[in-house]
Motif scaffolding. Structure first.
Motif, PDB file in Angstrom:
ATOM      1  N   ASP A 104      19.791  64.381   6.509  1.00  0.00           N
ATOM      2  CA  ASP A 104      19.503  63.387   5.386  1.00  0.00           C
ATOM      3  C   ASP A 104      20.737  62.407   5.688  1.00  0.00           C
ATOM      4  N   ALA A 117      20.071  69.062   2.397  1.00  0.00           N
ATOM      5  CA  ALA A 117      19.763  67.935   2.808  1.00  0.00           C
ATOM      6  C   ALA A 117      19.915  67.112   1.335  1.00  0.00           C
ATOM      7  N   LYS A 147      30.148  77.523  -4.113  1.00  0.00           N
ATOM      8  CA  LYS A 147      28.855  77.900  -3.878  1.00  0.00           C
ATOM      9  C   LYS A 147      28.277  79.196  -3.797  1.00  0.00           C
TER      10      LYS A 147
HETATM   11  C1  6PG Z   1      24.643  65.362   2.004  1.00  0.00           C
HETATM   12  C2  6PG Z   1      24.457  66.785   2.589  1.00  0.00           C
HETATM   13  C3  6PG Z   1      24.231  67.703   1.470  1.00  0.00           C
HETATM   14  C4  6PG Z   1      25.501  68.618   1.762  1.00  0.00           C
HETATM   15  C5  6PG Z   1      25.678  69.497   0.745  1.00  0.00           C
HETATM   16  C6  6PG Z   1      26.900  70.235   0.872  1.00  0.00           C
HETATM   17  O1  6PG Z   1      24.415  64.269   2.568  1.00  0.00           O
HETATM   18  O2  6PG Z   1      25.542  65.240   1.236  1.00  0.00           O
HETATM   19  O3  6PG Z   1      23.268  66.572   3.267  1.00  0.00           O
HETATM   20  O4  6PG Z   1      23.096  68.554   1.523  1.00  0.00           O
HETATM   21  O5  6PG Z   1      25.154  69.357   2.842  1.00  0.00           O
HETATM   22  O6  6PG Z   1      25.847  68.724  -0.514  1.00  0.00           O
HETATM   23  O7  6PG Z   1      27.979  69.497   1.117  1.00  0.00           O
HETATM   24  P1  6PG Z   1      29.497  69.867   1.388  1.00  0.00           P
HETATM   25  O8  6PG Z   1      29.206  70.652   3.030  1.00  0.00           O
HETATM   26  O9  6PG Z   1      30.289  68.615   1.347  1.00  0.00           O
HETATM   27  O10 6PG Z   1      29.838  70.839   0.362  1.00  0.00           O
END
Ligand code: 6PG
Length: 239
Positions: A70, A146, A197
């Protein structure tokens, strides 16, 4: 599904780097990879690019093509850009030709147009709907992955492989791979670290799949789904 619980975020990065390097070294032909955004994967990307670590030299970088799971609809140099993070931590340090980097055109600011162009790029690169060799994903505390956030229509997309997203809480326009694209991948690897998480991990792994927790709907048809967790993120799992 495989679940690996490691002692720390750096151990998570090392375990994911090893698994990815082994898979890439053993593969033939072109390897198409979707990179995740956020903070967690930066340590993995830096490790993969590190000439002093046992991964870089094992990976056939000239056969890899890079996409994103994403992207935020911002310019590529913007601090929020997932492209910028991967460029800094990984791509700028490797012999990857520009043609192998398939950026989402976040600078357009128009998520509908950026999603349309991204899907066109995917269809051209794959010669049809994408089937990534490897997809990296993260997990949000709300169960998103994503930019598939709970309650948003992109979670229910069944035909398109890339979709526009407006996250009103974050006031953020995004483009995301959809579940059809994620579930067509040969391997999906989640990297999840941190106690914040833990509840999302428990629900994603131990509750029934639900669109209220989009990450729980990521079940690649190939069956190759790996969760790289640190102990804090795994702390609420029942077994
Ligand atoms: C984004 C990511 C999102 C991310 C999660 C976890 O664009 O922010 O694709 O899905 O993977 O929010 O984010 P962290 O790794 O910063 O905890």
């Amino acid at each position: 599904m495989r679940r690996l619980v490691l002692s720390s975020p750096s151990a998570v990065a090392a375990a994911a780097a090893e698994e990815f390097a082994r898979a890439a070294a053993g593969a033939r032909g072109r390897l198409r990879v979707a990179l995740s955004g956020g903070r967690t994967p930066r340590a993995l990307y830096e490790l993969l690019a590190d000439p002093g670590a046992p991964y870089r030299f094992r990976i056939p970088w000239d056969r890899l093509a890079f996409f994103w799971s994403d992207e935020r609809c911002v310019p590529p140099g913007h601090p929020d850009s997932n492209y910028r993070m991967a460029e800094e931590a990984l791509l700028s340090r490797l012999p990857v030709p520009p043609a192998a980097v398939h950026r989402v055109k976040g600078e357009l600011g128009d998520s509908d147009e950026a999603a349309r162009l991204y899907e066109r790029d995917l269809l051209r690169e794959f010669g049809g709907p994408p089937a990534f060799d490897w997809v990296f994903l993260g997990l949000g505390a709300d169960g998103h992955t994503a930019s598939l956030f709970p309650g948003l229509s992109a979670v229910h997309e069944t035909k398109k492989t890339a979709a526009p997203v407006w996250n009103d809480a974050l006031k953020s326009k995004r483009v995301t791979l959809t579940l059809p694209a994620l579930n067509a991948a040969k391997t999906v690897a989640f990297l999840v670290c941190g106690a914040d998480k833990a509840e999302a991990v428990r629900l994603t792994l131990e509750d029934a799949p639900s669109p209220l927790r989009p990450a729980s709907l990521v079940r690649p048809a190939s069956g190759n789904l790996i969760f790289f967790l640190d102990e804090a993120a795994a702390s609420r799992l029942s077994r």
